[in-house]
Scaffold this active site. Sequence first.
Site, PDB file in Angstrom:
ATOM      1  N   GLY A  13       0.809  -1.240  -0.002  1.00 53.89           N
ATOM      2  CA  GLY A  13      -0.107  -0.118   0.060  1.00 53.89           C
ATOM      3  C   GLY A  13       1.038   1.253   0.083  1.00 53.89           C
ATOM      4  O   GLY A  13       0.468   2.296   0.461  1.00 53.89           O
ATOM      5  N   VAL A  66      -2.058  -7.707  -2.322  1.00 55.60           N
ATOM      6  CA  VAL A  66      -1.629  -8.450  -1.119  1.00 55.60           C
ATOM      7  C   VAL A  66      -2.831  -9.520  -0.850  1.00 55.60           C
ATOM      8  O   VAL A  66      -2.610 -10.373   0.176  1.00 55.60           O
ATOM      9  CB  VAL A  66      -1.904  -7.260   0.145  1.00 55.60           C
ATOM     10  CG1 VAL A  66      -0.737  -6.482   0.085  1.00 55.60           C
ATOM     11  CG2 VAL A  66      -2.995  -6.721   0.340  1.00 55.60           C
ATOM     12  N   SER A 144      -6.570   0.313  13.158  1.00 54.44           N
ATOM     13  CA  SER A 144      -7.214   1.549  13.109  1.00 54.44           C
ATOM     14  C   SER A 144      -8.001   2.008  14.354  1.00 54.44           C
ATOM     15  O   SER A 144      -8.122   1.169  15.063  1.00 54.44           O
ATOM     16  CB  SER A 144      -8.518   1.371  11.760  1.00 54.44           C
ATOM     17  OG  SER A 144      -9.358   2.500  11.903  1.00 54.44           O
ATOM     18  N   TYR A 157     -14.394  -3.520   8.145  1.00 54.40           N
ATOM     19  CA  TYR A 157     -13.377  -2.880   8.448  1.00 54.40           C
ATOM     20  C   TYR A 157     -12.642  -3.144   9.653  1.00 54.40           C
ATOM     21  O   TYR A 157     -11.598  -3.701   9.713  1.00 54.40           O
ATOM     22  CB  TYR A 157     -13.366  -1.536   8.011  1.00 54.40           C
ATOM     23  CG  TYR A 157     -12.191  -0.582   7.947  1.00 54.40           C
ATOM     24  CD1 TYR A 157     -11.238  -0.648   7.107  1.00 54.40           C
ATOM     25  CD2 TYR A 157     -11.694   0.310   9.169  1.00 54.40           C
ATOM     26  CE1 TYR A 157     -10.001   0.302   7.011  1.00 54.40           C
ATOM     27  CE2 TYR A 157     -10.666   1.052   9.145  1.00 54.40           C
ATOM     28  CZ  TYR A 157      -9.776   0.899   8.087  1.00 54.40           C
ATOM     29  OH  TYR A 157      -8.802   1.901   8.251  1.00 54.40           O
ATOM     30  N   ALA A 158     -13.652  -2.875  10.510  1.00 55.68           N
ATOM     31  CA  ALA A 158     -12.994  -2.917  11.922  1.00 55.68           C
ATOM     32  C   ALA A 158     -12.790  -4.452  12.488  1.00 55.68           C
ATOM     33  O   ALA A 158     -11.929  -4.707  13.209  1.00 55.68           O
ATOM     34  CB  ALA A 158     -14.078  -2.450  12.918  1.00 55.68           C
ATOM     35  N   ALA A 159     -13.530  -5.296  12.000  1.00 51.78           N
ATOM     36  CA  ALA A 159     -13.163  -6.827  12.090  1.00 51.78           C
ATOM     37  C   ALA A 159     -11.930  -7.211  11.370  1.00 51.78           C
ATOM     38  O   ALA A 159     -11.224  -7.828  12.147  1.00 51.78           O
ATOM     39  CB  ALA A 159     -14.284  -7.718  11.619  1.00 51.78           C
ATOM     40  N   LYS A 161      -9.226  -5.167  10.942  1.00 50.00           N
ATOM     41  CA  LYS A 161      -8.329  -4.566  11.769  1.00 50.00           C
ATOM     42  C   LYS A 161      -8.281  -5.322  13.075  1.00 50.00           C
ATOM     43  O   LYS A 161      -7.107  -5.147  13.733  1.00 50.00           O
ATOM     44  CB  LYS A 161      -8.663  -3.055  11.994  1.00 50.00           C
ATOM     45  CG  LYS A 161      -8.847  -2.168  10.864  1.00 50.00           C
ATOM     46  CD  LYS A 161      -7.358  -2.428  10.016  1.00 50.00           C
ATOM     47  CE  LYS A 161      -7.175  -1.037   8.888  1.00 50.00           C
ATOM     48  NZ  LYS A 161      -5.777  -1.458   8.082  1.00 50.00           N
ATOM     49  N   ILE A 190      -6.574  10.500   9.789  1.00 50.31           N
ATOM     50  CA  ILE A 190      -5.365  11.137   8.950  1.00 50.31           C
ATOM     51  C   ILE A 190      -5.715  11.825   7.613  1.00 50.31           C
ATOM     52  O   ILE A 190      -6.475  11.160   6.877  1.00 50.31           O
ATOM     53  CB  ILE A 190      -4.125  10.262   8.788  1.00 50.31           C
ATOM     54  CG1 ILE A 190      -4.125   9.472  10.244  1.00 50.31           C
ATOM     55  CG2 ILE A 190      -2.733  10.815   8.223  1.00 50.31           C
ATOM     56  CD1 ILE A 190      -3.583  10.094  11.318  1.00 50.31           C
TER      57      ILE A 190
HETATM   58  N1  LIG Z   1      -5.877   7.560   6.518  1.00 52.61           N
HETATM   59  C1  LIG Z   1      -6.590   7.412   7.717  1.00 52.61           C
HETATM   60  O1  LIG Z   1      -7.332   8.029   8.342  1.00 52.61           O
HETATM   61  C2  LIG Z   1      -6.604   5.746   8.256  1.00 52.61           C
HETATM   62  C3  LIG Z   1      -6.967   5.649   9.641  1.00 52.61           C
HETATM   63  C4  LIG Z   1      -6.870   4.411  10.209  1.00 52.61           C
HETATM   64  C5  LIG Z   1      -6.099   3.400   9.449  1.00 52.61           C
HETATM   65  N2  LIG Z   1      -5.498   3.502   8.307  1.00 52.61           N
HETATM   66  C6  LIG Z   1      -5.039   2.636   7.714  1.00 52.61           C
HETATM   67  O2  LIG Z   1      -3.845   2.870   7.214  1.00 52.61           O
HETATM   68  C7  LIG Z   1      -3.429   2.139   6.100  1.00 52.61           C
HETATM   69  C8  LIG Z   1      -2.892   3.096   4.959  1.00 52.61           C
HETATM   70  O3  LIG Z   1      -4.101   4.118   4.786  1.00 52.61           O
HETATM   71  P1  LIG Z   1      -4.085   5.193   3.645  1.00 52.61           P
HETATM   72  O4  LIG Z   1      -4.619   6.403   4.426  1.00 52.61           O
HETATM   73  O5  LIG Z   1      -2.634   5.513   3.040  1.00 52.61           O
HETATM   74  O6  LIG Z   1      -4.890   4.569   2.665  1.00 52.61           O
HETATM   75  P2  LIG Z   1      -4.903   5.125   0.932  1.00 52.61           P
HETATM   76  O7  LIG Z   1      -6.191   4.733   0.361  1.00 52.61           O
HETATM   77  O8  LIG Z   1      -4.393   6.460   0.659  1.00 52.61           O
HETATM   78  O9  LIG Z   1      -3.945   3.963   0.508  1.00 52.61           O
HETATM   79  C9  LIG Z   1      -4.228   2.465   0.568  1.00 52.61           C
HETATM   80  C10 LIG Z   1      -3.000   2.017  -0.531  1.00 52.61           C
HETATM   81  O10 LIG Z   1      -3.366   0.720  -0.576  1.00 52.61           O
HETATM   82  C11 LIG Z   1      -3.462   0.158  -2.017  1.00 52.61           C
HETATM   83  N3  LIG Z   1      -4.208  -1.407  -1.807  1.00 52.61           N
HETATM   84  C12 LIG Z   1      -5.596  -1.190  -1.942  1.00 52.61           C
HETATM   85  N4  LIG Z   1      -5.792  -2.632  -1.993  1.00 52.61           N
HETATM   86  C13 LIG Z   1      -4.685  -3.393  -2.172  1.00 52.61           C
HETATM   87  C14 LIG Z   1      -4.264  -4.511  -2.525  1.00 52.61           C
HETATM   88  N5  LIG Z   1      -5.259  -5.620  -2.549  1.00 52.61           N
HETATM   89  N6  LIG Z   1      -2.843  -4.785  -2.827  1.00 52.61           N
HETATM   90  C15 LIG Z   1      -2.081  -3.960  -2.387  1.00 52.61           C
HETATM   91  N7  LIG Z   1      -2.332  -2.676  -2.261  1.00 52.61           N
HETATM   92  C16 LIG Z   1      -3.562  -2.476  -2.176  1.00 52.61           C
HETATM   93  C17 LIG Z   1      -3.999   1.264  -2.580  1.00 52.61           C
HETATM   94  O11 LIG Z   1      -3.827   1.084  -4.052  1.00 52.61           O
HETATM   95  C18 LIG Z   1      -3.477   2.322  -1.959  1.00 52.61           C
HETATM   96  O12 LIG Z   1      -2.452   3.064  -2.569  1.00 52.61           O
HETATM   97  C19 LIG Z   1      -4.790   1.203   5.615  1.00 52.61           C
HETATM   98  O13 LIG Z   1      -4.570   0.148   6.067  1.00 52.61           O
HETATM   99  C20 LIG Z   1      -5.718   2.014   6.574  1.00 52.61           C
HETATM  100  O14 LIG Z   1      -6.947   1.075   6.700  1.00 52.61           O
HETATM  101  C21 LIG Z   1      -5.791   5.009   7.752  1.00 52.61           C
END
Ligand SMILES: NC(=O)c1ccc[n+]([C@@H]2O[C@H](COP(=O)([O-])OP(=O)(O)OC[C@H]3O[C@@H](n4cnc5c(N)ncnc54)[C@H](O)[C@@H]3O)[C@@H](O)[C@H]2O)c1
Length: 255
Positions: A13, A66, A144, A157-159, A161, A190
């Site tokens: 990601g 992934v 998260s 999503y929560a499950a 995480k 974020i």
């Molecule tokens: N941004 C927030 O507020 C926030 C809050 C809590 C948790 N998170 C977690 O942090 C992590 C990063 O989030 P982010 O804000 O950078 O999200 P984002 O959407 O900006 O980036 C996620 C990336 O994952 C990639 N992706 C999606 N499915 C995929 C797959 N099957 N294989 C490989 N890559 C894949 C997407 O192409 C994307 O580039 C995530 O796990 C998200 O759940 C983010």
Amino acid sequence: MFSLEGRTALLTGGAGGLGRAMAAAFAEQGASVAVSDLRPGASTEIAGELAERYPAQAFAGVSMDVTDEASVTAGVAEATKAVGSPDIAVLAAGIGELQPIATMSFQQWRHMLAVHLDGTFLGIRHTVNPMIERGWGRVICFSSVASLQGVARQAHYAAGKGGVDALVRSFSREVAADGVTVNAIAPGYIESPLNELAPPGRIEALTESVPAGRFGYPSEIGALAAYLASDEAAYLTGQIISPNGGFKYCHHLGD
Ligand SMILES: NC(=O)c1ccc[n+]([C@@H]2O[C@H](COP(=O)([O-])OP(=O)(O)OC[C@H]3O[C@@H](n4cnc5c(N)ncnc54)[C@H](O)[C@@H]3O)[C@@H](O)[C@H]2O)c1
């Protein structure tokens, strides 16, 4: 302190909002970085920008889904060839969706778990053995506040995480004596593309629920990840760390 000179990191990601910031933080601290993502064009672009800025280190953009073990195997092999065997694995691939359980399809449920839980397992499974052999490694997973506090319409999503949290707590104990630490970052809200699909008004309502009065910056996640990846964090393992500006989930969000 917190130097990553001579270390190699692999991010899943990596082209996302947080992935990009963590790749930049690792590069700044001296690491070589493989940026993997479902979107190979974006990860190659990020790697190219970092290579220009830090010419003494190695960078690569790698294509990886992934949810698919063959793709993870091939992606880790490609990353290893390009920048070296990862000492640091950051498992940040993720997707977001608001969907009540009452109308959720089994396919939606399965896909959410596949990206977050299967994806974290596969990322770990295909990077950890060389870390154990070298006696040094850092695994940084992504949870998260949705797992820690619960969020309506994000039960899937929560499950996923929550599964990551349990995986981190248990797996960290398997490798604690091998010099490998395993932690999760559980962000609050974020600034990142993940939140751009939010329905109108939700971002404003969420911001009001954060005592710090704002969303977090991706660079703040980058700094935490760089610390977790450093030698100085050797005694920190099995933890779920939540940078969230004091956020506590509130009902008035319309959920
Ligand atoms: N941004 C927030 O507020 C926030 C809050 C809590 C948790 N998170 C977690 O942090 C992590 C990063 O989030 P982010 O804000 O950078 O999200 P984002 O959407 O900006 O980036 C996620 C990336 O994952 C990639 N992706 C999606 N499915 C995929 C797959 N099957 N294989 C490989 N890559 C894949 C997407 O192409 C994307 O580039 C995530 O796990 C998200 O759940 C983010």
